[in-house]
Design a protein around this motif. Structure first.
Motif, PDB file in Angstrom:
ATOM      1  N   TRP A   1       0.829  -1.204   0.000  1.00 18.51           N
ATOM      2  CA  TRP A   1       0.000   0.000   0.000  1.00 18.51           C
ATOM      3  C   TRP A   1       0.867   1.259   0.000  1.00 18.51           C
ATOM      4  N   SER A   2       0.363   2.270  -0.677  1.00 14.17           N
ATOM      5  CA  SER A   2       0.987   3.594  -0.636  1.00 14.17           C
ATOM      6  C   SER A   2      -0.116   4.639  -0.570  1.00 14.17           C
ATOM      7  N   TRP A   3       0.210   5.807  -0.055  1.00 13.30           N
ATOM      8  CA  TRP A   3      -0.818   6.833   0.101  1.00 13.30           C
ATOM      9  C   TRP A   3      -0.215   8.225   0.051  1.00 13.30           C
ATOM     10  N   THR A   4      -1.091   9.205  -0.183  1.00 11.84           N
ATOM     11  CA  THR A   4      -0.688  10.620  -0.193  1.00 11.84           C
ATOM     12  C   THR A   4      -1.671  11.408   0.661  1.00 11.84           C
ATOM     13  N   TRP A   5      -1.126  12.379   1.369  1.00 10.82           N
ATOM     14  CA  TRP A   5      -1.918  13.240   2.249  1.00 10.82           C
ATOM     15  C   TRP A   5      -1.935  14.671   1.717  1.00 10.82           C
ATOM     16  N   GLU A   6      -3.014  15.371   2.031  1.00  9.41           N
ATOM     17  CA  GLU A   6      -3.060  16.823   1.860  1.00  9.41           C
ATOM     18  C   GLU A   6      -3.952  17.384   2.954  1.00  9.41           C
ATOM     19  N   LEU A   7      -3.380  18.243   3.769  1.00 11.97           N
ATOM     20  CA  LEU A   7      -4.097  18.814   4.914  1.00 11.97           C
ATOM     21  C   LEU A   7      -3.968  20.330   4.839  1.00 11.97           C
ATOM     22  N   ARG A   8      -5.097  21.028   4.830  1.00 11.83           N
ATOM     23  CA  ARG A   8      -5.070  22.489   4.741  1.00 11.83           C
ATOM     24  C   ARG A   8      -6.190  23.066   5.594  1.00 11.83           C
ATOM     25  N   SER A   9      -6.006  24.318   6.016  1.00  7.81           N
ATOM     26  CA  SER A   9      -7.053  24.986   6.797  1.00  7.81           C
ATOM     27  C   SER A   9      -7.071  26.474   6.477  1.00  7.81           C
ATOM     28  N   VAL A  10      -8.261  27.055   6.611  1.00 13.27           N
ATOM     29  CA  VAL A  10      -8.455  28.493   6.438  1.00 13.27           C
ATOM     30  C   VAL A  10      -9.284  28.991   7.615  1.00 13.27           C
ATOM     31  N   ASN A  11      -9.494  30.295   7.672  1.00 11.30           N
ATOM     32  CA  ASN A  11     -10.215  30.890   8.793  1.00 11.30           C
ATOM     33  C   ASN A  11     -11.650  30.379   8.881  1.00 11.30           C
ATOM     34  N   GLY A  12     -12.148  30.271  10.094  1.00 11.58           N
ATOM     35  CA  GLY A  12     -13.523  29.856  10.317  1.00 11.58           C
ATOM     36  C   GLY A  12     -13.992  30.309  11.684  1.00 11.58           C
ATOM     37  N   LYS A  13     -15.304  30.439  11.846  1.00 11.00           N
ATOM     38  CA  LYS A  13     -15.838  30.876  13.135  1.00 11.00           C
ATOM     39  C   LYS A  13     -15.685  29.800  14.197  1.00 11.00           C
ATOM     40  N   GLY A  14     -15.757  28.538  13.755  1.00 13.81           N
ATOM     41  CA  GLY A  14     -15.596  27.425  14.676  1.00 13.81           C
ATOM     42  C   GLY A  14     -14.670  26.396  14.071  1.00 13.81           C
ATOM     43  N   LEU A  15     -14.821  25.151  14.488  1.00 14.47           N
ATOM     44  CA  LEU A  15     -14.015  24.072  13.929  1.00 14.47           C
ATOM     45  C   LEU A  15     -14.878  23.266  12.964  1.00 14.47           C
ATOM     46  N   ASP A  16     -14.513  23.292  11.698  1.00 14.33           N
ATOM     47  CA  ASP A  16     -15.251  22.576  10.655  1.00 14.33           C
ATOM     48  C   ASP A  16     -14.286  21.616   9.971  1.00 14.33           C
ATOM     49  N   LEU A  17     -14.481  20.316  10.196  1.00 14.14           N
ATOM     50  CA  LEU A  17     -13.590  19.301   9.637  1.00 14.14           C
ATOM     51  C   LEU A  17     -14.250  18.639   8.429  1.00 14.14           C
ATOM     52  N   ARG A  18     -13.536  18.609   7.333  1.00 14.82           N
ATOM     53  CA  ARG A  18     -14.028  17.946   6.120  1.00 14.82           C
ATOM     54  C   ARG A  18     -12.985  16.930   5.675  1.00 14.82           C
ATOM     55  N   LEU A  19     -13.351  15.645   5.784  1.00 19.16           N
ATOM     56  CA  LEU A  19     -12.411  14.573   5.504  1.00 19.16           C
ATOM     57  C   LEU A  19     -12.839  13.791   4.269  1.00 19.16           C
ATOM     58  N   ARG A  20     -11.884  13.545   3.402  1.00 22.86           N
ATOM     59  CA  ARG A  20     -12.095  12.667   2.254  1.00 22.86           C
ATOM     60  C   ARG A  20     -11.061  11.545   2.363  1.00 22.86           C
ATOM     61  N   VAL A  21     -11.497  10.439   2.964  1.00 16.87           N
ATOM     62  CA  VAL A  21     -10.607   9.303   3.190  1.00 16.87           C
ATOM     63  C   VAL A  21     -11.326   8.032   2.745  1.00 16.87           C
TER      64      VAL A  21
END
Length: 301
Positions: free
Chosen positions: A23-43
């Motif tokens: 198995w092999s994999w690649t990650w990309e993690l990014r964040s921008v400003n927000g009023k609260g914590l909003d997590l969006r995962l594509r896994v």
């Protein structure tokens, strides 16, 4: 002021690659400003428990921001067999049947679906792997994620350190202008006293039978309304509170934003009470400095 603790920025980015066996994999993690914590995962959803584990880890590492995490996992060609996911197949067939029924109701005739059309639906065809392999893969992926998360946190901390410097500069400017307002208020005192005395004399000359004590009380009330001592005190207190927040080591973006509003409220009141060109000019500068600080506060976690 130099400290060992600083704020974090809400913006950040990290990417990485990993592998384990076939198995092999690649990650990309990014964040921008927000009023609260909003997590969006594509896994990959076929790795049992992976999304929940990654979501929990992210939630403990960040307090605010719109954070997007993308993970792509692929296997080398090792002769692994393909299999049909029965659940996804049933969902696809039901959807196709509903489409065909709706089309017939409208008098439309659709071409028969071919097996390849069904198999091309996402999730219907998957690589077979036993539960043990999935568990091992999940463990390897989660371990590798810590490296990506550390890079991500380091970038947010680095940008936060830069924000800290800017915010300290804005607070120093606000403190300087507050001191200048204090000086200007003292300088206008003789002018204010003379104006009040002139007003009192004018009223007494034109008012028939007016009670001198009552008139004096009204003029004293006007003087109190022009006093900015409380505003000056609150501005100094807000500067001190903001500096304490910056070195607390906690996510303080919301609190700093609230303080920025309080800063602005006091500056507005100061301007409305100024009755003096020099003090008014200082009040305007103060509002500009507060607006500049608030723009930077929007980036703080």
């Amino acid at each position: 002021m130099t400290t060992s603790r600083t704020v974090n920025s809400m913006t950040g980015f990290a990417a990485g690659r990993g592998s384990d066996g076939p198995w092999s994999w690649t990650w990309e993690l990014r964040s921008v400003n927000g009023k609260g914590l909003d997590l969006r995962l594509r896994v990959p959803d076929w790795i049992a428990g992976l999304e929940a584990a990654l979501r929990t880890r992210l939630s403990s590492a960040a307090a605010r921001g719109n954070i997007s995490l993308s993970l792509r996992v692929q296997a080398e060609e090792t002769g692994g067999r393909l299999r049909v996911n029965a659940t996804h197949l049933e969902d696809a067939l039901q959807a196709m049947a509903e489409v065909e029924t709706r089309a017939m109701e409208r008098g439309l005739s659709l071409a028969p679906a071919r097996p390849g059309d069904v198999l091309s639906v996402r999730g219907v065809l998957e690589t077979a792997s036993d539960e043990a392999d999935t568990k091992a893969l999940k463990a390897a992926v989660c371990t590798d994620f810590e490296i990506v998360l550390a890079d991500f946190a380091a970038m947010r901390a680095s940008e936060g350190a830069a924000l800290h410097v800017l915010l300290e500069a804005h607070l120093a400017d606000i403190a300087r202008l507050t001191d200048a307002a204090t000086t200007a208020a003292k300088a206008r005192a003789p002018e204010m006293a003379a104006a009040l005395a002139a007003n009192l004399a004018r009223v007494m000359e034109t008012a028939n039978g007016a009670d001198p004590d009552r008139v004096a009380q009204e003029l004293a009330l006007i003087a109190v309304k022009a006093d900015i001592t409380e505003e000056i005190g609150r501005l100094h207190a807000h500067v001190s509170a903001a500096r304490d927040l910056l070195v607390s080591g906690d996510p303080v973006g919301r609190k700093l934003d609230f303080l920025s509003q309080e800063f602005n409220r006091e500056a507005n009141t100061l301007c409305s009470k100024a009755q003096n060109s020099a003090l008014t000019a200082i009040g305007v500068e103060l509002k500009v400095a507060i607006d500049q600080m608030r723009e930077q506060v929007q980036n703080v976690e």
